[in-house]
Scaffold this motif. Structure first.
Motif, mmCIF file in Angstrom:
data_model
loop_
_atom_site.group_PDB
_atom_site.id
_atom_site.type_symbol
_atom_site.label_atom_id
_atom_site.label_comp_id
_atom_site.label_asym_id
_atom_site.label_seq_id
_atom_site.Cartn_x
_atom_site.Cartn_y
_atom_site.Cartn_z
ATOM 1 N N ARG A 327 1.117 -1.282 0.107
ATOM 2 C CA ARG A 327 -0.384 0.311 -0.167
ATOM 3 C C ARG A 327 1.123 1.408 0.616
ATOM 4 N NH1 ARG A 327 -0.296 2.732 5.409
ATOM 5 N NH2 ARG A 327 0.452 0.978 6.693
ATOM 6 N N HIS A 328 2.276 0.997 -0.675
ATOM 7 C CA HIS A 328 2.745 2.839 -0.183
ATOM 8 C C HIS A 328 3.302 2.929 -0.898
ATOM 9 C CE1 HIS A 328 3.426 1.318 4.219
ATOM 10 N NE2 HIS A 328 4.193 -0.162 3.858
ATOM 11 N N THR A 329 3.875 2.450 -1.606
ATOM 12 C CA THR A 329 4.008 3.353 -3.482
ATOM 13 C C THR A 329 3.227 2.412 -4.854
ATOM 14 O OG1 THR A 329 6.314 3.002 -3.652
ATOM 15 C CG2 THR A 329 5.895 4.660 -2.522
ATOM 16 N N PRO A 330 4.019 3.326 -5.729
ATOM 17 C CA PRO A 330 3.291 2.605 -6.989
ATOM 18 C C PRO A 330 4.202 1.506 -6.878
ATOM 19 C CG PRO A 330 2.931 4.823 -6.969
ATOM 20 C CD PRO A 330 3.466 4.305 -6.002
ATOM 21 N N GLU A 331 5.560 1.361 -6.760
ATOM 22 C CA GLU A 331 6.541 0.761 -6.655
ATOM 23 C C GLU A 331 6.123 -0.648 -5.724
ATOM 24 O OE1 GLU A 331 9.287 1.583 -8.913
ATOM 25 O OE2 GLU A 331 9.837 0.518 -7.879
ATOM 26 N N HIS A 332 5.638 -0.804 -4.955
ATOM 27 C CA HIS A 332 5.682 -1.640 -3.939
ATOM 28 C C HIS A 332 4.243 -2.289 -4.765
ATOM 29 C CE1 HIS A 332 7.585 1.214 -1.703
ATOM 30 N NE2 HIS A 332 7.607 0.042 -1.035
ATOM 31 N N ALA A 333 3.514 -1.458 -4.905
ATOM 32 C CA ALA A 333 2.296 -1.921 -5.584
ATOM 33 C C ALA A 333 2.325 -3.381 -6.463
ATOM 34 C CB ALA A 333 0.942 -0.964 -5.786
ATOM 35 N N ARG A 334 3.711 -2.403 -7.175
ATOM 36 C CA ARG A 334 4.010 -2.961 -8.486
ATOM 37 C C ARG A 334 4.691 -4.182 -8.476
ATOM 38 N NH1 ARG A 334 5.918 -1.224 -13.989
ATOM 39 N NH2 ARG A 334 7.492 -3.322 -14.334
ATOM 40 N N ALA A 335 5.008 -3.755 -7.696
ATOM 41 C CA ALA A 335 5.985 -5.536 -6.858
ATOM 42 C C ALA A 335 4.893 -6.362 -6.635
ATOM 43 C CB ALA A 335 6.816 -5.462 -5.969
ATOM 44 N N VAL A 336 3.514 -6.236 -5.682
ATOM 45 C CA VAL A 336 2.939 -6.972 -5.152
ATOM 46 C C VAL A 336 1.706 -8.032 -7.024
ATOM 47 C CG1 VAL A 336 0.679 -7.811 -3.778
ATOM 48 C CG2 VAL A 336 2.276 -6.066 -3.497
ATOM 49 N N ALA A 337 1.967 -6.369 -7.483
ATOM 50 C CA ALA A 337 0.785 -6.885 -8.575
ATOM 51 C C ALA A 337 1.598 -8.271 -9.742
ATOM 52 C CB ALA A 337 0.708 -5.981 -9.180
ATOM 53 N N VAL A 338 3.201 -7.765 -10.234
ATOM 54 C CA VAL A 338 3.697 -8.843 -10.940
ATOM 55 C C VAL A 338 3.550 -9.955 -9.831
ATOM 56 C CG1 VAL A 338 5.761 -9.274 -11.141
ATOM 57 C CG2 VAL A 338 5.573 -6.961 -11.725
ATOM 58 N N ALA A 339 3.822 -10.240 -8.920
ATOM 59 C CA ALA A 339 3.151 -12.208 -8.642
ATOM 60 C C ALA A 339 1.992 -12.505 -8.757
ATOM 61 C CB ALA A 339 3.392 -11.695 -6.765
ATOM 62 N N ASN A 340 0.840 -11.776 -9.509
ATOM 63 C CA ASN A 340 0.133 -12.275 -10.056
ATOM 64 C C ASN A 340 -1.172 -12.484 -9.397
ATOM 65 O OD1 ASN A 340 -0.696 -12.465 -12.540
ATOM 66 N ND2 ASN A 340 0.076 -14.569 -12.862
ATOM 67 N N VAL A 341 -0.615 -12.389 -7.872
ATOM 68 C CA VAL A 341 -1.491 -12.402 -6.932
ATOM 69 C C VAL A 341 -3.014 -11.513 -6.852
ATOM 70 C CG1 VAL A 341 -0.869 -10.732 -5.551
ATOM 71 C CG2 VAL A 341 -2.341 -12.981 -4.504
ATOM 72 N N LEU A 342 -2.998 -10.433 -7.417
ATOM 73 C CA LEU A 342 -4.503 -9.790 -7.540
ATOM 74 C C LEU A 342 -5.495 -10.198 -7.930
ATOM 75 C CD1 LEU A 342 -3.396 -6.368 -8.665
ATOM 76 C CD2 LEU A 342 -4.096 -6.852 -6.488
ATOM 77 N N PRO A 343 -5.019 -11.092 -8.989
ATOM 78 C CA PRO A 343 -7.007 -12.395 -9.664
ATOM 79 C C PRO A 343 -6.980 -12.886 -7.981
ATOM 80 C CG PRO A 343 -5.395 -12.454 -10.907
ATOM 81 C CD PRO A 343 -4.700 -11.411 -10.367
ATOM 82 N N THR A 344 -5.848 -13.669 -7.954
ATOM 83 C CA THR A 344 -6.306 -15.026 -6.201
ATOM 84 C C THR A 344 -7.287 -13.753 -5.144
ATOM 85 O OG1 THR A 344 -3.765 -15.315 -6.364
ATOM 86 C CG2 THR A 344 -5.413 -15.836 -4.921
ATOM 87 N N LEU A 345 -6.903 -12.991 -5.470
ATOM 88 C CA LEU A 345 -7.448 -11.827 -4.475
ATOM 89 C C LEU A 345 -8.819 -11.434 -4.362
ATOM 90 C CD1 LEU A 345 -4.378 -9.278 -2.968
ATOM 91 C CD2 LEU A 345 -5.619 -10.874 -1.520
ATOM 92 N N LEU A 346 -9.243 -11.273 -5.846
ATOM 93 C CA LEU A 346 -10.495 -10.570 -5.985
ATOM 94 C C LEU A 346 -11.205 -11.998 -5.718
ATOM 95 C CD1 LEU A 346 -11.594 -8.296 -7.063
ATOM 96 C CD2 LEU A 346 -11.249 -9.336 -9.238
ATOM 97 N N ALA A 347 -11.043 -13.033 -6.383
ATOM 98 C CA ALA A 347 -11.599 -14.023 -6.445
ATOM 99 C C ALA A 347 -11.908 -15.042 -5.152
ATOM 100 C CB ALA A 347 -10.841 -15.708 -6.615
ATOM 101 N N LEU A 348 -11.204 -14.145 -3.953
ATOM 102 C CA LEU A 348 -12.056 -14.595 -2.720
ATOM 103 C C LEU A 348 -12.877 -13.921 -2.039
ATOM 104 C CD1 LEU A 348 -8.369 -15.471 -0.780
ATOM 105 C CD2 LEU A 348 -9.833 -17.136 -1.227
#
Lengths: 467, 360
Positions: A327-348
């Motif tokens: 949640r801190h900066t776009p860099e961090h969000a990018r690191a999280v997004a690159v790991a392909n976890v956003l679809p999982t979070l959304l599904a949950l």
């Protein structure tokens, strides 16, 4: 039930010491089995008889008496209160001063069970002067005695900061810290649990625990073969990390993050939970620490946790930790997004069976508000519900006006089409975003992708009269 | 006369003329009076008006000058403030530029130092690697320890069982079960049985509480052997029957040193002389003066005193040991006499700041 209590009671006052202590042992086993029986022991007025001549008796009697007290006191706070009111604590403290380690063990076990229930009982235990004796017990060479004494200290200090401060003032931390290196697994469990109960209350206590130089020794506990040692070690680190950024910084500098990540990887189930929370707390304090977590390869591990675990609270914790990292900066969000976890979070999030949707929502919102990595946001466009959609579309509307390659990609991957299909109330934020996106593109493209365009074209074909 | 006649002719008219003139004067008196008043008032009015006009003009002049003065002062003030504001704006601009570059520098070096952050993160990953390796080693070591403990336990058990079943050892006549004649070589159990000592009935296992604790520690490969862990011989296992003498007495008597008689101690060949020799040697050894008490007091009057070897030098008495004790010869020193010039180049050695030479 068949009048056994009234039969056993006079036997306690028998002349022969063997009968006395066997009777006490029998009472103890009865009370241990069931809390009704324990109540019967209390109601039958046996405890004062048990305690009246304890200091002159031999060690077997003392052990059996302490066993009875433990068995009665363990069931509920009321029974423990009854035990305390009989004046048992003074007797138990006298037992703690005995030479025989078995007597000390039984006495400290009984004290531990009494102190476990609530803070008044713990306060009573402390007022009886048990804490310095327990600290002496910890230094004894017998492993079983050390275990029990450590678990008793842990039970005393878990209720309130004042009690923990009392335990610390008795000088317990230094001895507990020394015993972290002991090879016995059960002892390590209790010691780590005691230290974490002390450290959890306030910043000062946590700093005192840290000053006992537990880092980096505690990290070896995270590699132990026993699961609960790992869990308690992670709990201790969590209680220290959650207070201030400086303590988290200390943990990071000692290489704690790597150790915790490896520990999470090697366990399964709710044993992982404190480790995940450690990462969450460390990442929550500041963006540098969060970047440190990312650099230590924490994100793939957290994603694995999220996907593998079945229990809700572990998943919620993993999601929360990811949210704190991203949640801190776009860099961090990018690191999280690159790991392909956003679809999982959304599904949950969308899963109706899951109950922790509050966590997921906050996590998703925090990450999405800073995410500018468009390829990861694309798949989300297609499935998201409206309240998440507005964040996603908002991010697109922020990035697209400035980046021409992104615009092209947006069109080719079908994102523009999807955006046109979104129905939004006019005047809402979503509408604003959609308008901003549409303004980035020439008219023809927007009209081409708007829904129903093929029908409009066909109508025009029908109405066209060739010259 | 003519004139008189003329005058008398006009005389009749005189009264009428007089009355006519008076009347006409009376008729016009009012008009003329009023006219005169009008003229006078008009004139006065003109004069006053002229005066007023004049006053007006003067006042206007004064006011004009005064207002001009005031406005010029005001204008000057305005100009000054405008100038001041301009200057301040200019200074502010310049200050902003300075602050901008300073703040940028400060934040970039101390607060959000990107390179320091990068280095820190790299250091963290390096540190993490180290920690991971160490923990890995530690885990491996623990595993090895456990395996080793298991193995040793198994070995111990095997040996114990072999000791218990030592009777299964094969003899000359009967081959034991582990030494079947159809096998090429005996079973390892057979060899173990051969090596093991049979168990005695009551095995005294003195287990001191320290051995368990310290043996488990991975750093300690062998438990420290305390002398107490070995089984001491029992103090009184079997009380000897009957009234015996005190053991201490018996031992004292048994181990009394030999005190042989002179006849037994002396050798066979001329024991008397040998004994006397012994005495003579002792005397010679113990005496201090070679020249004993001599009968005449002036016997050694002319004799020179021989000093002892320690005190006598080659030709004279050595002063070392009496006068001075340390070997010091001040006449051989040169440092306080000769002052050599210092070499400048050598002074600079180790003190230059040179990157190429890497001397700091």
């Amino acid at each position: 039930n068949s009048g056994v209590m009234s039969l056993l009671k006079p036997l306690l006052l028998d002349v022969v010491p063997t009968i006395q202590h066997t009777a006490a042992l029998a009472l103890g086993r009865l009370a241990n089995y069931n809390d009704d029986l324990a109540e019967a022991v209390v109601k039958g007025d046996i405890l004062p008889h048990l305690l009246c001549s304890l200091s002159e008796q031999n060690r077997f009697y003392k052990k059996a008496a302490a066993f009875v007290l433990r068995a009665v006191g363990k069931h509920s706070p009321q029974l423990a209160q009854a035990v305390v009111q009989c004046g048992a604590l003074e007797m138990l403290v006298i037992c703690l001063e005995d030479f025989d380690p078995g007597v000390k063990e039984a006495a400290s076990w009984a004290i531990g069970y009494i102190a476990r229930h609530n803070s008044e009982l713990s306060q009573a235990v402390v007022d009886a002067g048990a804490v310095p004796l327990l600290v002496l017990c910890i230094q004894e060479p017998e492993i079983a005695l050390k275990r029990i004494a450590a678990s008793t200290l842990s039970d005393i200090s878990k209720h309130s900061p004042e009690l923990a401060q009392t335990v610390v003032d008795a000088g317990a931390i230094a001895h507990l810290a020394q015993m972290i290196l002991n090879p016995d697994a059960k002892l390590k469990r209790q010691v780590l649990s005691a230290l974490s109960q002390i450290a959890k209350h306030s910043l000062d206590l946590a700093e005192l625990v840290v000053e006992a130089e537990i880092f980096p020794v505690v990290l070896t506990c995270l590699k132990d073969s026993d699961e609960y040692v790992k869990k308690n070690g992670a709990t201790l680190i969590r209680e220290i990390a959650k207070h201030t950024p400086e303590l988290s910084q200390l943990i990071v500098n000692a290489g704690g993050v790597a150790a915790v990540i490896d520990c999470i990887g090697s366990c399964r189930g709710s044993v992982r939970l404190p480790g995940i929370m450690v990462l969450g707390y460390i990442a929550a304090h500041s963006e540098n620490l969060s970047m440190a977590v990312i650099v230590s390869k924490g994100i793939p591990r957290l994603c694995a946790c999220l996907m593998e675990e079945h229990e809700d609270h572990v998943k919620a914790a993993a999601a929360w930790a990811l949210g704190q990292v991203g949640r801190h900066t776009p860099e961090h969000a990018r690191a999280v997004a690159v790991a392909n976890v956003l679809p999982t979070l959304l599904a949950l999030y969308m899963d109706t069976r899951s109950s922790e949707d509050l966590q997921m929502k906050a996590t998703l919102k925090n990450i999405l508000q800073k995410c500018t990595y468009l390829p990861a946001l694309e798949p989300l466009l297609h499935d998201a519900p409206p309240n998440i959609m507005k964040h996603i579309v908002g991010q697109f509307s922020k990035v697209l006006p400035h980046d021409s390659k992104a615009r092209r990609l947006f069109v080719t991957t079908g994102g523009l089409k999807k955006v046109q299909e979104i129905k939004a109330e006019s005047g809402s934020l979503l509408q604003e975003y959609i308008k901003t996106i549409n303004n980035c593109y020439p008219e023809e493209i927007v009209r081409y992708y708007s829904p129903g365009y093929s029908e409009i074209l066909l109508e025009r074909v029908e109405n066209y009269h060739p010259v | 006369m003519a004139a008189l006649a003329r005058l008398q002719a006009r005389l009749s008219w005189l009264r009428e003329e007089y009355y006519r003139r008076n009347r006409s004067v009376d008729e016009n008196r009012k008009r003329e009076y009023k006219a005169a008043i009008k003229i006078q008032s008009w004139f006065r009015g003109c004069r006053v008006r002229a005066y007023l006009r004049y006053l007006n003009k003067m006042v206007i002049l004064i006011q004009k000058w005064w207002r001009g003065y005031r406005s010029r002062r005001y204008f000057r003030k305005m100009v000054e403030t405008a100038y001041f504001i301009m200057k301040m704006n200019f200074y502010n601009e310049m200050a902003v530029r300075i602050q901008k570059s300073w703040r940028g520098y400060y934040v970039r070096t101390y607060i959000h130092n990107y390179y320091a952050l990068k280095k820190y993160l790299e250091a963290i990953s390096v540190n993490n690697e180290i920690v991971r390796n160490e923990l890995q080693e530690y885990a491996e070591m623990m595993e090895n320890e456990e395996k080793r403990k298991d193995l040793e336990k198994k070995e111990k058990e095997k040996k114990y069982r072999a000791r218990k079943m030592h009777y299964l050892l094969s003899t000359e006549q009967i081959a034991g079960i582990y030494n079947s004649p159809f096998r090429k070589s005996p079973d390892p159990m057979e060899l173990l049985l051969q090596k093991s000592k049979p168990l005695s009935h009551r095995q005294q296992q003195v287990k001191s509480p320290f051995t368990y604790k310290l043996y488990d520690w991975p750093t300690c490969t062998r438990p420290p052997t305390f002398s107490t862990s070995q089984t001491l011989p029992p103090i009184s296992r079997q009380k000897p029957q009957g009234p015996f003498r005190n053991t201490a007495e018996v031992l004292r008597q048994r181990f009394k040193p030999l005190e042989p008689t002179l006849r037994a101690a002396a050798s066979i060949n001329s024991p008397l002389e040998k004994a006397r020799e012994e005495m003579k040697r002792e005397e010679w050894r113990n005496c201090i003066h070679d020249n004993e008490f001599l009968p005449f007091s002036s016997y050694h009057k002319n004799k020179k005193y021989d000093p002892s070897i320690h005190r006598s030098g080659k030709y004279v008495q050595e002063t070392y040991g009496i006068k001075h004790f340390c070997e010091v010869q001040p006449n051989k020193w040169i440092a306080d006499k000769v002052m050599l010039p210092s070499i400048v180049l050598f002074k600079k050695f180790g003190k230059t700041y040179s990157r190429t030479g890497q001397i700091m």
